[in-house]
Design a protein around this motif. Structure first.
Motif, PDB file in Angstrom:
ATOM      1  N   SER A 110      -8.367  16.726  40.863  1.00 15.16           N
ATOM      2  CA  SER A 110      -7.699  15.811  39.931  1.00 15.16           C
ATOM      3  C   SER A 110      -8.401  14.460  39.851  1.00 15.16           C
ATOM      4  N   ARG A 111      -8.955  13.991  40.967  1.00 16.43           N
ATOM      5  CA  ARG A 111      -9.671  12.716  40.942  1.00 16.43           C
ATOM      6  C   ARG A 111     -10.876  12.790  40.015  1.00 16.43           C
ATOM      7  N   ASP A 121      -7.843   2.540  39.255  1.00 14.63           N
ATOM      8  CA  ASP A 121      -6.747   2.312  40.209  1.00 14.63           C
ATOM      9  C   ASP A 121      -6.043   3.632  40.524  1.00 14.63           C
ATOM     10  N   LEU A 122      -6.814   4.599  40.966  1.00 13.07           N
ATOM     11  CA  LEU A 122      -6.295   5.957  41.175  1.00 13.07           C
ATOM     12  C   LEU A 122      -5.549   6.093  42.499  1.00 13.07           C
ATOM     13  N   HIS A 123      -4.431   6.819  42.452  1.00 12.81           N
ATOM     14  CA  HIS A 123      -3.745   7.211  43.677  1.00 12.81           C
ATOM     15  C   HIS A 123      -3.038   8.547  43.449  1.00 12.81           C
ATOM     16  N   LEU A 124      -2.691   9.211  44.523  1.00  7.47           N
ATOM     17  CA  LEU A 124      -2.094  10.542  44.444  1.00  7.47           C
ATOM     18  C   LEU A 124      -0.737  10.501  43.753  1.00  7.47           C
ATOM     19  N   LEU A 125      -0.500  11.497  42.901  1.00 10.77           N
ATOM     20  CA  LEU A 125       0.766  11.565  42.174  1.00 10.77           C
ATOM     21  C   LEU A 125       1.907  11.963  43.102  1.00 10.77           C
ATOM     22  N   GLN A 126       1.671  12.977  43.942  1.00 10.00           N
ATOM     23  CA  GLN A 126       2.678  13.392  44.919  1.00 10.00           C
ATOM     24  C   GLN A 126       2.004  13.494  46.286  1.00 10.00           C
ATOM     25  N   PRO A 132      -0.500  11.007  53.542  1.00  6.99           N
ATOM     26  CA  PRO A 132      -0.201  10.530  52.181  1.00  6.99           C
ATOM     27  C   PRO A 132      -1.323   9.786  51.474  1.00  6.99           C
ATOM     28  N   GLU A 133      -2.297   9.273  52.212  1.00  8.56           N
ATOM     29  CA  GLU A 133      -3.385   8.525  51.583  1.00  8.56           C
ATOM     30  C   GLU A 133      -4.510   9.428  51.095  1.00  8.56           C
ATOM     31  N   ILE A 134      -4.642  10.604  51.685  1.00  9.14           N
ATOM     32  CA  ILE A 134      -5.810  11.444  51.379  1.00  9.14           C
ATOM     33  C   ILE A 134      -5.458  12.866  50.955  1.00  9.14           C
ATOM     34  N   CYS A 135      -4.204  13.254  51.064  1.00  7.42           N
ATOM     35  CA  CYS A 135      -3.811  14.625  50.751  1.00  7.42           C
ATOM     36  C   CYS A 135      -2.537  14.623  49.913  1.00  7.42           C
ATOM     37  N   GLY A 136      -2.541  15.408  48.843  1.00  9.87           N
ATOM     38  CA  GLY A 136      -1.374  15.493  47.980  1.00  9.87           C
ATOM     39  C   GLY A 136      -1.736  16.122  46.651  1.00  9.87           C
ATOM     40  N   SER A 137      -0.804  16.096  45.717  1.00  7.12           N
ATOM     41  CA  SER A 137      -0.992  16.775  44.440  1.00  7.12           C
ATOM     42  C   SER A 137      -1.150  15.784  43.289  1.00  7.12           C
ATOM     43  N   GLY A 138      -2.079  16.116  42.381  1.00  6.37           N
ATOM     44  CA  GLY A 138      -2.231  15.324  41.169  1.00  6.37           C
ATOM     45  C   GLY A 138      -2.801  13.939  41.409  1.00  6.37           C
ATOM     46  N   MET A 139      -2.907  13.187  40.324  1.00  2.00           N
ATOM     47  CA  MET A 139      -3.483  11.843  40.377  1.00  2.00           C
ATOM     48  C   MET A 139      -2.826  10.996  39.291  1.00  2.00           C
ATOM     49  N   ILE A 140      -2.753   9.712  39.524  1.00  2.00           N
ATOM     50  CA  ILE A 140      -2.209   8.801  38.519  1.00  2.00           C
ATOM     51  C   ILE A 140      -3.067   7.542  38.509  1.00  2.00           C
TER      52      ILE A 140
END
Length: 265
Positions: A110-111, A121-126, A132-140
């Motif tokens: 996603s990144r 200014d990307l960070h994980l959606l979920q 939480p800083e490096i693993c998760g779903s999607g991007m916002i």
């Protein structure tokens, strides 16, 4: 160079323990301790991909989607999966798949899509609970400047090379904050709405899901292959950065199983 060296190179940013419980990422065919001479990188493994690997003298294929997703009860020429495995074994070609572990990496699927669209200014959606800083779903992320809805749709179509897009009703405002998930990301639509994204880009959206936004967000289905295609470049980049002299290249064979008929008005 050994097969396990190439595997470890990718799992540095996407550990296998990050894959979903239903997945089958990692070594699919071959020996981790075998020497790797040249790698062919693809999104999906088909017979044609194996043929390309043979023609290019690649003894390692790295894919995003696993060829062997469910258990095989026999190896016969009955299905393309079995034929591809048989041909790979016959020609001593190892297969590695980096699937949901790479989906769930902050530096993953996603990144790359978000960066291609120009989001900042990307960070994980979920984010995951464990990391939480490096693993998760999607991007916002956000655009530097808001853009018109139709311009946003045009940008998406051009970026992913799609002749058409499915989307929900236009919301009547400009797009600046965008959430996305490469591949099948419908379950994270509520996260996109909760974080007040103007648009959510993903794939495999079902008909009734397009009713859910109710004017709160522009929902866009860009296609599964299309929203994950840049994973190939990501994998090659990771390998070349770690092992500059190792030969890794993107497959020329097109593996998108979805075709489009665009009617001329």
């Amino acid at each position: 160079m050994l097969v396990k060296d190439i595997l470890n190179c990718i799992t540095e940013i996407a550990p296998l323990q990050w894959q979903e419980s239903y997945d089958n990422a990692g070594l699919q065919v071959g020996d981790l301790n075998a020497k790797a001479h040249k790698a062919l990188v693809c999104l999906d493994i088909t017979e044609e991909i194996v043929d390309e690997a043979i023609a290019k003298h690649c003894n390692l294929i790295i894919s995003h989607h696993p060829l062997i997703f469910r258990g095989l009860k026999h190896l016969t020429p009955e299905t393309y999966i079995e034929r591809a495995v048989m041909k790979a074994v016959k020609h001593d070609i190892a297969m590695i798949s980096m699937h949901t572990n790479l989906d769930n990496s902050y530096l993953g699927v996603s990144r790359v899509l978000a960066e291609r669209l120009g989001l900042k200014d990307l960070h994980l959606l979920q984010p995951s609970e464990a990391a939480p800083e490096i693993c998760g779903s999607g991007m916002i992320g956000t655009f530097d400047n808001p853009i018109d809805e139709t311009d946003f749709l045009g940008l998406v179509a051009e970026t992913i090379g799609s002749p058409c897009l499915r989307h929900s009703a236009l919301i009547g405002r400009q797009i600046q904050k965008v959430a996305l998930c490469g591949g099948s990301g419908t379950p994270f639509m509520t996260d996109a709405i909760r974080q007040k994204a103007d648009a959510y880009l993903t794939a495999d959206i079902k008909y009734h899901d397009f009713f859910v936004p109710e004017g709160n967000i522009l929902l866009v289905d860009g296609g599964h292959f299309e929203t994950e295609q840049f994973t190939k470049e990501l994998i090659v980049e990771l390998i070349r950065k770690k092992f500059p002299t190792f030969a890794a290249e993107i497959a020329e064979t097109k593996t998108n199983s979805v075709h489009y008929f665009v009617r001329n008005k």
